[in-house]
Design a protein around this motif. Structure first.
Motif, PDB file in Angstrom:
ATOM      1  N   LEU A  86      55.080  51.716  63.554  1.00  0.00           N
ATOM      2  CA  LEU A  86      55.646  53.066  63.538  1.00  0.00           C
ATOM      3  C   LEU A  86      55.401  53.748  62.191  1.00  0.00           C
ATOM      4  N   LEU A  87      55.583  53.024  61.103  1.00  0.00           N
ATOM      5  CA  LEU A  87      55.358  53.601  59.775  1.00  0.00           C
ATOM      6  C   LEU A  87      53.916  54.072  59.590  1.00  0.00           C
ATOM      7  N   GLU A  88      52.990  53.433  60.283  1.00  0.00           N
ATOM      8  CA  GLU A  88      51.567  53.782  60.136  1.00  0.00           C
ATOM      9  C   GLU A  88      51.122  54.952  61.010  1.00  0.00           C
ATOM     10  N   VAL A  89      51.999  55.425  61.914  1.00  0.00           N
ATOM     11  CA  VAL A  89      51.648  56.587  62.736  1.00  0.00           C
ATOM     12  C   VAL A  89      51.666  57.827  61.845  1.00  0.00           C
ATOM     13  N   GLU A  90      50.629  58.630  61.931  1.00  0.00           N
ATOM     14  CA  GLU A  90      50.465  59.760  61.019  1.00  0.00           C
ATOM     15  C   GLU A  90      51.402  60.927  61.307  1.00  0.00           C
ATOM     16  N   GLU A  91      51.660  61.241  62.577  1.00  0.00           N
ATOM     17  CA  GLU A  91      52.419  62.446  62.914  1.00  0.00           C
ATOM     18  C   GLU A  91      53.763  62.090  63.545  1.00  0.00           C
ATOM     19  N   VAL A  92      54.823  62.399  62.795  1.00  0.00           N
ATOM     20  CA  VAL A  92      56.173  62.183  63.306  1.00  0.00           C
ATOM     21  C   VAL A  92      56.383  63.054  64.537  1.00  0.00           C
ATOM     22  N   GLY A  93      56.894  62.448  65.607  1.00  0.00           N
ATOM     23  CA  GLY A  93      57.167  63.200  66.824  1.00  0.00           C
ATOM     24  C   GLY A  93      56.006  63.283  67.791  1.00  0.00           C
ATOM     25  N   SER A  94      54.846  62.735  67.412  1.00  0.00           N
ATOM     26  CA  SER A  94      53.709  62.722  68.337  1.00  0.00           C
ATOM     27  C   SER A  94      54.008  61.746  69.474  1.00  0.00           C
ATOM     28  N   ASP A  95      53.192  61.783  70.521  1.00  0.00           N
ATOM     29  CA  ASP A  95      53.377  60.836  71.627  1.00  0.00           C
ATOM     30  C   ASP A  95      53.271  59.399  71.125  1.00  0.00           C
ATOM     31  N   GLU A  96      52.310  59.151  70.214  1.00  0.00           N
ATOM     32  CA  GLU A  96      52.151  57.801  69.669  1.00  0.00           C
ATOM     33  C   GLU A  96      53.404  57.389  68.897  1.00  0.00           C
ATOM     34  N   TRP A  97      53.947  58.311  68.111  1.00  0.00           N
ATOM     35  CA  TRP A  97      55.154  58.028  67.322  1.00  0.00           C
ATOM     36  C   TRP A  97      56.313  57.668  68.251  1.00  0.00           C
ATOM     37  N   ASP A  98      56.495  58.504  69.287  1.00  0.00           N
ATOM     38  CA  ASP A  98      57.590  58.240  70.239  1.00  0.00           C
ATOM     39  C   ASP A  98      57.412  56.884  70.920  1.00  0.00           C
ATOM     40  N   SER A  99      56.181  56.547  71.273  1.00  0.00           N
ATOM     41  CA  SER A  99      55.903  55.271  71.930  1.00  0.00           C
ATOM     42  C   SER A  99      56.196  54.094  70.988  1.00  0.00           C
ATOM     43  N   LYS A 100      55.738  54.197  69.743  1.00  0.00           N
ATOM     44  CA  LYS A 100      55.980  53.128  68.762  1.00  0.00           C
ATOM     45  C   LYS A 100      57.463  53.036  68.415  1.00  0.00           C
ATOM     46  N   LEU A 101      58.157  54.171  68.406  1.00  0.00           N
ATOM     47  CA  LEU A 101      59.607  54.152  68.160  1.00  0.00           C
ATOM     48  C   LEU A 101      60.315  53.360  69.257  1.00  0.00           C
ATOM     49  N   GLU A 102      59.927  53.587  70.503  1.00  0.00           N
ATOM     50  CA  GLU A 102      60.585  52.866  71.596  1.00  0.00           C
ATOM     51  C   GLU A 102      60.298  51.362  71.529  1.00  0.00           C
ATOM     52  N   GLU A 103      59.105  50.990  71.089  1.00  0.00           N
ATOM     53  CA  GLU A 103      58.804  49.558  70.908  1.00  0.00           C
ATOM     54  C   GLU A 103      59.689  48.960  69.816  1.00  0.00           C
ATOM     55  N   LEU A 104      59.901  49.718  68.745  1.00  0.00           N
ATOM     56  CA  LEU A 104      60.775  49.264  67.660  1.00  0.00           C
ATOM     57  C   LEU A 104      62.216  49.146  68.147  1.00  0.00           C
ATOM     58  N   VAL A 105      62.681  50.159  68.852  1.00  0.00           N
ATOM     59  CA  VAL A 105      64.054  50.139  69.382  1.00  0.00           C
ATOM     60  C   VAL A 105      64.246  48.907  70.262  1.00  0.00           C
ATOM     61  N   GLU A 106      63.285  48.640  71.131  1.00  0.00           N
ATOM     62  CA  GLU A 106      63.380  47.484  72.038  1.00  0.00           C
ATOM     63  C   GLU A 106      63.453  46.181  71.255  1.00  0.00           C
ATOM     64  N   ALA A 107      62.572  46.005  70.284  1.00  0.00           N
ATOM     65  CA  ALA A 107      62.533  44.756  69.522  1.00  0.00           C
ATOM     66  C   ALA A 107      63.835  44.544  68.746  1.00  0.00           C
ATOM     67  N   VAL A 108      64.303  45.577  68.056  1.00  0.00           N
ATOM     68  CA  VAL A 108      65.488  45.439  67.206  1.00  0.00           C
ATOM     69  C   VAL A 108      66.755  45.329  68.044  1.00  0.00           C
ATOM     70  N   THR A 109      66.864  46.119  69.101  1.00  0.00           N
ATOM     71  CA  THR A 109      68.046  46.066  69.964  1.00  0.00           C
ATOM     72  C   THR A 109      68.164  44.703  70.634  1.00  0.00           C
ATOM     73  N   HIS A 110      67.050  44.175  71.102  1.00  0.00           N
ATOM     74  CA  HIS A 110      67.047  42.847  71.728  1.00  0.00           C
ATOM     75  C   HIS A 110      67.532  41.800  70.728  1.00  0.00           C
ATOM     76  N   HIS A 111      67.000  41.844  69.515  1.00  0.00           N
ATOM     77  CA  HIS A 111      67.390  40.873  68.491  1.00  0.00           C
ATOM     78  C   HIS A 111      68.875  41.009  68.145  1.00  0.00           C
ATOM     79  N   ALA A 112      69.326  42.226  67.905  1.00  0.00           N
ATOM     80  CA  ALA A 112      70.727  42.434  67.514  1.00  0.00           C
ATOM     81  C   ALA A 112      71.667  41.936  68.606  1.00  0.00           C
ATOM     82  N   ASP A 113      71.337  42.225  69.861  1.00  0.00           N
ATOM     83  CA  ASP A 113      72.171  41.775  70.983  1.00  0.00           C
ATOM     84  C   ASP A 113      72.239  40.257  71.029  1.00  0.00           C
TER      85      ASP A 113
END
Length: 163
Positions: A86-113
């Motif tokens: 996510l940090l390496e995506v160039e444009e905040v709010g782009s489709d790629e950014w949103d997609s990488k954000l959801e991957e991050l949310v999934e990984a971290v939420t799963h771990h925290a749970d």
């Protein structure tokens, strides 16, 4: 943040802050880049402090499953990799950014749970409050040291992922 030294409560507070930062990163009305940087700092500092101060101590308790602790470390690696992407995506709010954000949310939420259900509940049941407070002080000290060092920079996250 509640005024506590209990490592279990401190970790839970960080998890709730991460959830709030996810909401901010998803909101088009918020400073998404700023929320991402705060999140990156918190995630790296939190994970490094857990691995340096908390996990090794918890492995010594016979009623806390070593495999769960090791699994937690593996999930930190997955979260760090998703954060770097996510940090390496160039444009905040782009489709790629949103997609990488959801991957991050999934990984971290799963771990925290998982961590909350296994490791932290095990710590609550098997570790005396005095010891949890000692671990809490060590956790906060290491987390603060990491934060002061700029641990969430893309360069540092890349170094952690590649190590």
């Amino acid at each position: 943040m509640a005024d506590t030294q209990d490592v279990v409560e401190l970790i839970l507070q960080d998890h709730r802050r991460m959830e709030e930062l996810f909401r901010r990163m998803r909101s088009v009305e918020d400073d998404r880049a700023g929320a991402l940087q705060e999140f990156a700092d918190l995630l790296i500092a939190h994970a490094q402090a857990e691995e340096a101060e908390v996990y090794p101590a918890l492995k010594r308790y016979k009623n806390i499953d070593d495999e769960e602790v090791e699994h937690g470390e593996h999930e930190h690696d997955e979260g760090n990799e998703a954060l770097l992407e996510l940090l390496e995506v160039e444009e905040v709010g782009s489709d790629e950014w949103d997609s990488k954000l959801e991957e991050l949310v999934e990984a971290v939420t799963h771990h925290a749970d998982e961590e909350e259900r296994t490791i932290l509940n095990g710590a609550r049941e098997n570790v005396a409050m005095a010891r949890r407070e000692e671990l809490g002080l060590a956790f906060v000290r290491e987390r603060e040291r990491q934060l002061k060092a700029g641990c969430g920079s893309v360069e540092n996250v890349r170094k952690i992922v590649e190590s």
